[in-house]
Structure formats: C-alpha cells, structure tokens
Design a protein around this motif. Structure first.
Motif, short mmCIF file in Angstrom:
data_model
loop_
_atom_site.label_atom_id
_atom_site.label_comp_id
_atom_site.label_asym_id
_atom_site.label_seq_id
_atom_site.Cartn_x
_atom_site.Cartn_y
_atom_site.Cartn_z
N TYR A 35 0.81 -1.21 0.00
CA TYR A 35 0.00 0.00 0.00
C TYR A 35 0.84 1.26 0.00
CZ TYR A 35 -3.84 -3.01 1.75
OH TYR A 35 -4.79 -3.96 1.93
N ASP A 36 0.50 2.19 -0.90
CA ASP A 36 0.96 3.55 -0.71
C ASP A 36 -0.09 4.25 0.16
OD1 ASP A 36 -1.17 4.21 -2.44
OD2 ASP A 36 0.14 4.75 -4.10
N VAL A 37 0.09 5.52 0.45
CA VAL A 37 -0.83 6.21 1.37
C VAL A 37 -2.26 6.20 0.83
CG1 VAL A 37 -1.40 8.48 2.35
CG2 VAL A 37 0.95 7.62 2.48
N GLU A 38 -2.44 6.49 -0.45
CA GLU A 38 -3.79 6.52 -1.00
C GLU A 38 -4.46 5.17 -0.92
OE1 GLU A 38 -6.16 8.30 -4.87
OE2 GLU A 38 -4.07 7.68 -5.14
N THR A 39 -3.74 4.11 -1.26
CA THR A 39 -4.29 2.76 -1.19
C THR A 39 -4.62 2.38 0.24
OG1 THR A 39 -2.93 2.20 -3.11
CG2 THR A 39 -3.89 0.37 -1.90
N LEU A 40 -3.79 2.79 1.18
CA LEU A 40 -4.06 2.52 2.60
C LEU A 40 -5.33 3.22 3.05
CD1 LEU A 40 -3.31 1.28 5.33
CD2 LEU A 40 -1.83 3.27 5.72
N ILE A 41 -5.51 4.48 2.65
CA ILE A 41 -6.73 5.20 3.04
C ILE A 41 -7.95 4.51 2.44
CG2 ILE A 41 -8.01 7.36 2.78
CD1 ILE A 41 -5.28 8.81 3.03
N ASN A 42 -7.88 4.11 1.18
CA ASN A 42 -9.00 3.38 0.58
C ASN A 42 -9.31 2.10 1.36
OD1 ASN A 42 -9.48 5.20 -1.55
ND2 ASN A 42 -7.92 4.24 -2.83
N HIS A 43 -8.27 1.39 1.75
CA HIS A 43 -8.42 0.16 2.54
C HIS A 43 -9.09 0.48 3.89
CE1 HIS A 43 -7.26 -3.72 4.40
NE2 HIS A 43 -6.96 -2.98 5.45
N ILE A 44 -8.59 1.49 4.56
CA ILE A 44 -9.12 1.86 5.88
C ILE A 44 -10.61 2.17 5.78
CG2 ILE A 44 -9.08 3.73 7.59
CD1 ILE A 44 -6.01 3.83 7.21
N VAL A 45 -11.00 2.97 4.81
CA VAL A 45 -12.41 3.36 4.67
C VAL A 45 -13.25 2.19 4.18
CG1 VAL A 45 -14.03 4.92 3.52
CG2 VAL A 45 -11.83 5.80 4.36
N GLY A 46 -12.75 1.44 3.21
CA GLY A 46 -13.51 0.30 2.68
C GLY A 46 -13.84 -0.73 3.74
N TRP A 47 -12.87 -1.06 4.57
CA TRP A 47 -13.12 -2.04 5.62
C TRP A 47 -13.99 -1.48 6.74
CZ3 TRP A 47 -12.68 -7.17 5.94
CH2 TRP A 47 -12.05 -7.80 4.88
N LEU A 48 -13.91 -0.17 6.98
CA LEU A 48 -14.79 0.42 7.98
C LEU A 48 -16.24 0.31 7.52
CD1 LEU A 48 -15.01 1.83 10.70
CD2 LEU A 48 -14.82 4.01 9.49
N LEU A 49 -16.49 0.51 6.23
CA LEU A 49 -17.85 0.36 5.71
C LEU A 49 -18.35 -1.08 5.90
CD1 LEU A 49 -17.42 2.44 2.44
CD2 LEU A 49 -18.75 3.09 4.48
N LEU A 50 -17.47 -2.05 5.74
CA LEU A 50 -17.83 -3.45 5.95
C LEU A 50 -18.14 -3.72 7.42
CD1 LEU A 50 -16.43 -6.49 4.25
CD2 LEU A 50 -16.36 -6.46 6.72
N PHE A 51 -17.27 -3.25 8.32
CA PHE A 51 -17.51 -3.44 9.76
C PHE A 51 -18.80 -2.73 10.19
CE2 PHE A 51 -12.74 -4.07 10.27
CZ PHE A 51 -12.83 -5.39 10.65
N GLU A 52 -19.04 -1.55 9.65
CA GLU A 52 -20.24 -0.78 10.01
C GLU A 52 -21.50 -1.52 9.58
OE1 GLU A 52 -23.64 1.75 9.22
OE2 GLU A 52 -22.39 0.87 7.65
N ALA A 53 -21.52 -2.05 8.37
CA ALA A 53 -22.69 -2.79 7.90
C ALA A 53 -22.94 -4.02 8.77
CB ALA A 53 -22.51 -3.18 6.44
N GLY A 54 -21.89 -4.78 9.04
CA GLY A 54 -22.03 -5.98 9.86
C GLY A 54 -22.53 -5.67 11.25
N CYS A 55 -22.05 -4.59 11.83
CA CYS A 55 -22.46 -4.21 13.17
C CYS A 55 -23.97 -3.91 13.23
CB CYS A 55 -21.66 -2.99 13.62
SG CYS A 55 -22.00 -2.47 15.30
N HIS A 56 -24.51 -3.43 12.11
CA HIS A 56 -25.94 -3.12 12.02
C HIS A 56 -26.76 -4.28 11.48
CE1 HIS A 56 -26.06 1.16 13.13
NE2 HIS A 56 -24.83 1.19 12.67
N GLY A 57 -26.12 -5.44 11.29
CA GLY A 57 -26.85 -6.61 10.80
C GLY A 57 -27.11 -6.58 9.31
N ARG A 58 -26.40 -5.72 8.59
CA ARG A 58 -26.55 -5.64 7.14
C ARG A 58 -25.34 -6.29 6.47
NH1 ARG A 58 -26.66 -0.19 8.43
NH2 ARG A 58 -24.86 0.13 7.05
#
Length: 192
Positions: A35-58
């Motif tokens: 990862y460069d910085v941009e790829t890392l930020i995309n990874h950070i946000v992308g996985w947060l969206l996944l964790f957020e959906a799962g936490c809400h049962g989606r």
C-alpha cells in the motif's frame, strides 16, 4: 476502559490522521508492503464500511478491498465511524456479527478486530506521512490485550494477513508493543 470509549478514541484519532494527509503525500510508501498512502486510506475506509454494515446486521454491498474514496476521505471515514459506534451502542455485544458474506463471528471478536485494524493502520498512516502517533498508552494497551486474545498464530507469516511478532525492548511504548505484536517493526521506516 469501556469498549465504546476505546473504539471512539481510536476512530477519532484515525480520522484526524486521514484528514492530515496532504495531496502530495498520497503516493508515499507505508509500512504495509502493498500500500501507498492513497491505497491505505481506501483500505481503511472500505473495511470500515464493511464493519459498520455488519455491526448493524446488514451485508456490505461493495467490495471492501476495491473501495475508492471520494474527494473527502476523512468525512467518509467519520460518517462510517459514527454509524459503527452507534451500532455497537444500540445492538451491544451479546450476538454474532457478519464480517464477510455468511462468515459470522462473536461480536467481541469483531470488535477486537476493528480496534486492532484502526489503531494499527492509523499508526501506519502516521508513520508514512510523518504525523505524530496520536494513540494513548491506555488505548494501545487495551488493544494489545484484545489482539493477544484474538489473533491466532496461523494468521502469521508469509502470505498471511499478519507478520511474525517483532521483538521490542522492555522500555518500548504500548503503541510500539502493539504494532510489533501485529508484525511491524516500530523502528523501521515505511517499507523498511
């Protein structure tokens, strides 16, 4: 430290780190080999969206690994972080949470993975962009305890999500001990 307090602190500081990245820093290397910085930020946000959906049962509709942030990654991150925290507060920890597809895990394990992910990748981002490491000893100590309880040895090594544990000195900070446990050399330069 209460779970939600820990998560809120880690996510808030990680959001600040994302906000602190300059456009001229997006191509810089990070401690994550791929990862460069941009790829890392995309990874950070992308996985947060996944964790957020799962936490809400989606189920998360997108592919967390292919996520590309819009023009304001920090705002994107903060919105998902606020929803994630609200989900833990509303639904609690006495349940199973989907992470990917039908893969359901105990809520406590998913929570542990989340704080590990965001404190560690926050550290990666801070190191790559020469920002101060914002996480407290208490946050790092609590996250390390959770990491030790969550991360089995079979996930370490070549072609695995985590590297081998890096030895640290007795005087190492809690943050350094955590990142070393997760396979990073606290003393190395990005991609060092």
């Amino acid at each position: 430290m209460e779970r939600v307090e820990l998560l809120t602190g880690v996510l808030s500081k990680t959001g600040d780190l994302i906000e602190g990245v300059g456009v001229d820093q997006l191509g810089l290397p990070t401690p994550c080999d791929d990862y460069d910085v941009e790829t890392l930020i995309n990874h950070i946000v992308g996985w947060l969206l996944l964790f957020e959906a799962g936490c809400h049962g989606r189920t998360h509709d997108g592919d967390a690994t292919a996520h590309r942030c819009g023009p304001d990654p920090a705002a994107e991150f903060r919105a998902a972080a606020a929803s994630l925290v609200a989900g833990w507060e509303k639904y609690g920890f006495d349940r199973e949470v989907a992470v990917t597809g039908d893969n359901r895990l105990p809520a406590e394990s998913v929570f542990n993975m989340t704080v590990m992910e965001y404190l560690t990748h926050g550290w990666d981002l801070a190191r790559a962009t020469a920002q101060p490491i914002p996480f407290t000893d208490q946050e790092a100590t609590e996250t390390l305890i959770r990491a030790e309880a969550t991360l089995p040895p079979q996930y370490r090594g070549e072609n695995m999500p985590f590297g081998e544990i890096v030895p640290t000195g007795q005087d190492a900070s809690a943050v350094d001990r955590l990142v070393a446990f997760l396979g990073r050399d606290p003393e190395a330069s990005p991609r060092g």
